[in-house]
Design an enzyme around this catalytic site. Structure first.
Site, PDB file in Angstrom:
ATOM      1  N   ASP A  82      34.101  47.075  26.405  1.00 22.02           N
ATOM      2  CA  ASP A  82      34.950  46.257  25.338  1.00 22.02           C
ATOM      3  C   ASP A  82      34.080  45.144  25.049  1.00 22.02           C
ATOM      4  OD1 ASP A  82      37.263  44.910  24.489  1.00 22.02           O
ATOM      5  OD2 ASP A  82      37.894  43.851  26.232  1.00 22.02           O
ATOM      6  N   HIS A 206      44.067  42.005  20.293  1.00 23.37           N
ATOM      7  CA  HIS A 206      43.392  41.235  21.438  1.00 23.37           C
ATOM      8  C   HIS A 206      44.196  40.322  21.956  1.00 23.37           C
ATOM      9  CE1 HIS A 206      39.056  43.352  21.703  1.00 23.37           C
ATOM     10  NE2 HIS A 206      39.771  43.913  20.624  1.00 23.37           N
ATOM     11  N   VAL A 229      44.647  43.664  27.137  1.00 28.37           N
ATOM     12  CA  VAL A 229      45.275  42.888  28.279  1.00 28.37           C
ATOM     13  C   VAL A 229      44.275  42.526  29.235  1.00 28.37           C
ATOM     14  CG1 VAL A 229      46.980  42.315  29.936  1.00 28.37           C
ATOM     15  CG2 VAL A 229      47.657  43.527  27.806  1.00 28.37           C
TER      16      VAL A 229
END
Ligand code: 13P
Length: 282
Positions: A82, A206, A229
């Site tokens: 991420d 996001h 999350v």
């Protein structure tokens, strides 16, 4: 077990108005909570590692961690890198067996963002790894914005990066923030609709911790097929662990504490899975 193809899954999800949740995880314990929640909710999940987790542990160890936890659920656990601002970190994660990587060039010029994304897409191709790119900014943390123009994804920019770099999914800045938000985020649904009209790739939202359920559900009907999350998971983990440790600091023994903490993290994960899978609610 070979997980079903992630790129195909998210393309189908966009068409079917369904959504995969990516949960930011930090270690084996919150990952286990995510796996147990996936099993209970009967739906696939994504485990996402932020760059500091990879820097501390290596992407190979993160991959092994997911392999080790996978038997706790029959549902696929897809592993994702991420918000990597580093092309090299993306390449290493691809080499180490990640299912998916995000190359985040949102703080760069459009030209640089396209170039970085292109390089990662090319590298990921032979491995069949999904690539997420970002246009616009997700507020919070060190991203400071003064006006809408600072964060709101431009439709032309989204079209340009999708056409020139071919990422499989697109994160778009439409008003959400990372972390707990003092006020409800004002999502620019008009912009989301324009973007969804302009490109057919699945869109990513996001800042899942602060978004009300009805806004999550509305965005899923408008092209969002992946929701991220994070904060609610790690703050639950830290607070619950702190409470347990505080009871008896000298007797605090990790496996005993985590036995109590993991189910509480799992409940939070389950709650978010229920927010996107309306038919699962009970
Ligand atoms: P939250 O921390 O607000 O849930 O957002 C997580 C996220 O968007 C990770 O990319």
């Amino acid at each position: 077990m070979n997980n079903p193809d992630l790129i195909q899954l998210l393309n189908n999800y966009r068409k079917q108005q369904k959504c995969l949740i990516g949960f930011n995880v930090n270690d084996i314990y919150d990952l286990k909570a995510v796996a147990l929640a996936a099993e209970e909710a009967n739906c696939p999940v994504m485990a996402m590692t932020y760059p500091p987790v990879v820097e501390l542990n290596s992407s190979l160890l993160c991959k092994k961690m997911v392999e080790g936890i996978q038997p706790y659920t029959k549902q696929p656990i897809y592993l994702h890198l991420d918000h990597s601002v580093s092309v090299d970190m993306c390449k290493q994660a691809i080499d180490d067996g990640y299912d998916s990587v995000m190359i985040d060039g949102s703080q760069k010029s459009l030209k640089e963002n396209i170039a970085m994304t292109k390089e990662v897409v090319k590298y990921a191709e032979s491995a069949g790894v999904l690539v997420e790119a970002e246009i616009g900014k997700i507020m919070g943390r060190d991203v400071v914005v003064k006006s809408d123009a600072d964060f709101l994804a431009s439709v032309d920019d989204v079209k340009a990066i999708v056409e020139e770099a071919n990422p499989h999914i697109m994160a778009v800045g439409i008003g959400t923030s990372h972390g707990f938000t003092p006020t409800t985020p004002q999502i620019h649904f008009d912009r989301l609709s324009e973007i969804a009209e302009a490109v057919s790739v699945p869109l990513v939202l996001h800042g899942g911790t602060g978004i009300p359920d009805e806004d999550i559900q509305k965005s899923i009907t408008m092209g969002v097929a992946k929701l991220n999350v994070g904060t609610i998971v790690h703050t639950t983990y830290m607070k619950e662990l702190y409470n347990e440790i505080s009871k008896d600091i000298n007797g605090a023994y990790p496996p005993y504490l985590m036995k109590d903490v993991i189910p509480r993290i799992k409940n939070v994960v389950l709650d978010r899975l229920n927010a996107v899978n309306l038919e699962l609610q009970y």
